[in-house]
Motif scaffolding. Structure first.
Motif, PDB file in Angstrom:
ATOM      1  N   VAL A   1      -0.539  -9.717   1.644  1.00  0.00           N
ATOM      2  CA  VAL A   1      -1.135  -8.813   0.652  1.00  0.00           C
ATOM      3  C   VAL A   1      -1.589  -7.547   1.364  1.00  0.00           C
ATOM      4  O   VAL A   1      -2.318  -7.600   2.359  1.00  0.00           O
TER       5      VAL A   1
ATOM      6  N   PRO B   1      -3.528  -4.134   0.467  1.00  0.00           N
ATOM      7  CA  PRO B   1      -4.278  -3.350  -0.528  1.00  0.00           C
ATOM      8  C   PRO B   1      -4.269  -1.862  -0.168  1.00  0.00           C
ATOM      9  O   PRO B   1      -4.561  -1.496   0.969  1.00  0.00           O
TER      10      PRO B   1
ATOM     11  N   THR C   1       3.522   4.905  -7.309  1.00  0.00           N
ATOM     12  CA  THR C   1       3.444   4.004  -6.148  1.00  0.00           C
ATOM     13  C   THR C   1       4.711   3.203  -5.888  1.00  0.00           C
ATOM     14  O   THR C   1       4.759   2.421  -4.947  1.00  0.00           O
TER      15      THR C   1
ATOM     16  N   GLN D   1       5.377   1.131  -2.443  1.00  0.00           N
ATOM     17  CA  GLN D   1       5.496  -0.322  -2.434  1.00  0.00           C
ATOM     18  C   GLN D   1       6.808  -0.762  -1.785  1.00  0.00           C
ATOM     19  O   GLN D   1       6.841  -1.698  -0.993  1.00  0.00           O
TER      20      GLN D   1
ATOM     21  N   THR E   1       7.105  -2.965   1.636  1.00  0.00           N
ATOM     22  CA  THR E   1       7.785  -4.256   1.512  1.00  0.00           C
ATOM     23  C   THR E   1       8.967  -4.363   2.467  1.00  0.00           C
ATOM     24  O   THR E   1       9.131  -5.363   3.177  1.00  0.00           O
TER      25      THR E   1
ATOM     26  N   GLN F   1      -3.882 -15.360   3.312  1.00  0.00           N
ATOM     27  CA  GLN F   1      -5.298 -15.241   2.965  1.00  0.00           C
ATOM     28  C   GLN F   1      -6.230 -15.185   4.177  1.00  0.00           C
ATOM     29  O   GLN F   1      -7.411 -15.508   4.072  1.00  0.00           O
TER      30      GLN F   1
ATOM     31  N   THR G   1       6.134 -14.022   0.012  1.00  0.00           N
ATOM     32  CA  THR G   1       5.860 -12.914  -0.899  1.00  0.00           C
ATOM     33  C   THR G   1       5.184 -11.779  -0.133  1.00  0.00           C
ATOM     34  O   THR G   1       4.471 -12.010   0.843  1.00  0.00           O
TER      35      THR G   1
ATOM     36  N   SER H   1       2.855  -8.631  -1.455  1.00  0.00           N
ATOM     37  CA  SER H   1       2.229  -7.990  -2.605  1.00  0.00           C
ATOM     38  C   SER H   1       1.477  -6.753  -2.154  1.00  0.00           C
ATOM     39  O   SER H   1       0.662  -6.809  -1.234  1.00  0.00           O
ATOM     40  N   VAL H   2       1.787  -5.633  -2.811  1.00  0.00           N
ATOM     41  CA  VAL H   2       1.068  -4.390  -2.538  1.00  0.00           C
ATOM     42  C   VAL H   2       0.062  -4.203  -3.671  1.00  0.00           C
ATOM     43  O   VAL H   2       0.424  -3.910  -4.812  1.00  0.00           O
ATOM     44  N   SER H   3      -1.207  -4.422  -3.361  1.00  0.00           N
ATOM     45  CA  SER H   3      -2.284  -4.325  -4.364  1.00  0.00           C
ATOM     46  C   SER H   3      -2.739  -2.871  -4.455  1.00  0.00           C
ATOM     47  O   SER H   3      -3.238  -2.309  -3.473  1.00  0.00           O
ATOM     48  N   VAL H   4      -2.564  -2.261  -5.624  1.00  0.00           N
ATOM     49  CA  VAL H   4      -2.871  -0.847  -5.807  1.00  0.00           C
ATOM     50  C   VAL H   4      -4.161  -0.674  -6.594  1.00  0.00           C
ATOM     51  O   VAL H   4      -4.363  -1.310  -7.641  1.00  0.00           O
ATOM     52  N   SER H   5      -5.045   0.180  -6.079  1.00  0.00           N
ATOM     53  CA  SER H   5      -6.226   0.580  -6.839  1.00  0.00           C
ATOM     54  C   SER H   5      -6.313   2.109  -6.800  1.00  0.00           C
ATOM     55  O   SER H   5      -5.766   2.745  -5.900  1.00  0.00           O
TER      56      SER H   5
END
Length: 393
Positions: free
Chosen positions: A306, A308, A317, A321, A325, A368, A385, A387-391
């Motif tokens: 992950v 972020p 984005t 991403q 990836t 994690q 996996t 995952s690119v968490s975007v905020s």
């Protein structure tokens, strides 16, 4: 002009003394003047100067030809087709590219209305249309129908899974899960499609550097039955194979003198039985009499990563991403058997991929946590996996 050449066939030692245009002309003038009892006119435009300059041009051309010949007599300085012709004299060839393969899920949004047939040759493509996969025959698939030359989705069944192969050999077909989501061939009773798993078993034609490394292993293996000979046997099967040779240990890691096993993977985390058999047969030709061995699939440690990121509101984005990836996937899926997946490396790759396109990046996690993964004997780390968490700020 003097050109000194020393070439030693076996250790490739060379010592060349080359001259440029001005030096050749100057040396020619000096020799001519020392052999003449009167002064000679070497001014620009004189007949003698013109002849010496013409000769110097020919001498430079000859120097170039000599350098070209010497470069292709050594594998280390050859490239392209010269590498192929160099190794051909030993009966070796460059390993060809292989097309990526995977399984594609074909989905009906109204499965109760009718059945459907997914024919061999049907095309599925990536969302941007740049990557094409074609459905191939697999008679062991429960949905296969010989009479229909395709895979049957029975009425009431929402989806079926069929094997597909990339239409272009090489790493072009190595895409992430969910990318192959467009039907290139319209199929009655099928509305959409997707690839559930990431693909990483396509590989390009063996590079010049890889060929040279393999040839070095071959020369080292000529004493036979050595570790180098086993490594050469493995690497000659496919350029996509990564491996670890474990000596004097059984596959359960118990001590067993005179036995070795090889844990292999091809980047996919699920190497085929055919590839295992091919490696087994190749090693069999090189092993010492009385030495036992086994070839097994490397145990796979999957990682969920992950990343972020924080971007300005309205920022597109999708390219960010994709860049993150692809960069991380290439690193992890390229790790050798027994190698450690470095948490620091993953973080730095993510940071390099985004550069100045994001405002900030949070703490990257791997399964994690914030630590290295893998490194056990006979194990290999592969991506599950990313995952690119975007905020947005």
């Amino acid at each position: 002009m003097r050109i000194r050449i020393r070439l030693c066939i076996w250790n490739y030692e060379m010592n060349l003394s080359l001259q440029n245009f001005s030096t050749i002309v100057s040396n020619s003038c000096s020799v001519a003047q020392s052999s003449c009892s009167s002064l000679v006119n070497f001014a620009a435009g004189s007949v003698v100067r013109a002849l010496f300059e013409a000769n110097a041009t020919v001498a430079l051309w000859l120097q170039y030809l000599i350098l070209q010949v010497l470069s292709v007599t050594r594998l280390s300085t050859s490239y392209g087709t010269d590498v192929d012709s160099w190794i051909a004299q030993f009966g070796m060839t460059r390993l060809s590219a292989a097309a990526a393969t995977t399984t594609e899920t074909f989905i009906s949004l109204s499965p109760n209305s009718s059945s459907a047939i997914v024919p061999v040759g049907a095309i599925v493509k990536s969302s941007d249309g740049s990557v094409l996969f074609s459905v191939v025959k697999d008679s062991t698939n429960s949905n296969w129908s010989e009479s229909s030359v395709g895979y049957i989705r029975q009425q009431g069944v929402a989806s079926i899974t069929c094997p597909v192969v990339c239409t272009v050999a090489g790493t072009t077909g190595n895409v992430m899960s969910g990318v192959l989501n467009i039907l290139g061939t319209q199929i009655s009773g099928i509305d959409t499609c997707t690839n559930v798993a990431s693909i990483s078993n396509g590989y390009d034609e063996e590079s010049d550097d890889a060929v040279k490394a393999r040839v070095n292993l071959w020369f080292s293996s000529l004493s036979s039955a050595t570790l180098s000979s086993i490594e050469y046997a493995i690497s000659s099967v496919s350029s996509s194979i990564v491996y670890q040779v474990i000596e004097n240990r059984d596959v359960d890691n118990s001590y067993r003198p005179g036995f070795f096993y090889v844990a292999i993977d091809d980047g996919s985390g699920d190497i085929s039985s055919d590839m295992l058999s091919a490696v087994q047969a190749s090693i069999e030709e090189n092993r010492a009499c009385g030495v036992e061995f086994s070839v097994i699939r490397a145990s796979v440690v999957y990682v969920a990563i992950v990343v972020p990121i924080v971007v300005k509101t309205g920022t597109d984005t999708s390219s960010i991403q994709t860049s993150i990836t692809n960069s991380i996937s290439d690193y992890v899926n390229g790790l050798a058997v027994g190698s450690v997946c470095s948490y620091t490396k993953i973080s730095s790759l993510a940071l390099e991929a985004v550069e100045a396109e994001v405002d900030s990046m949070g703490v990257v996690t791997v399964n994690q946590s914030s630590g290295d993964v893998g490194g056990e004997v006979g194990s290999v780390v592969r991506v599950q996996t990313i995952s690119v968490s975007v905020s947005y700020d």
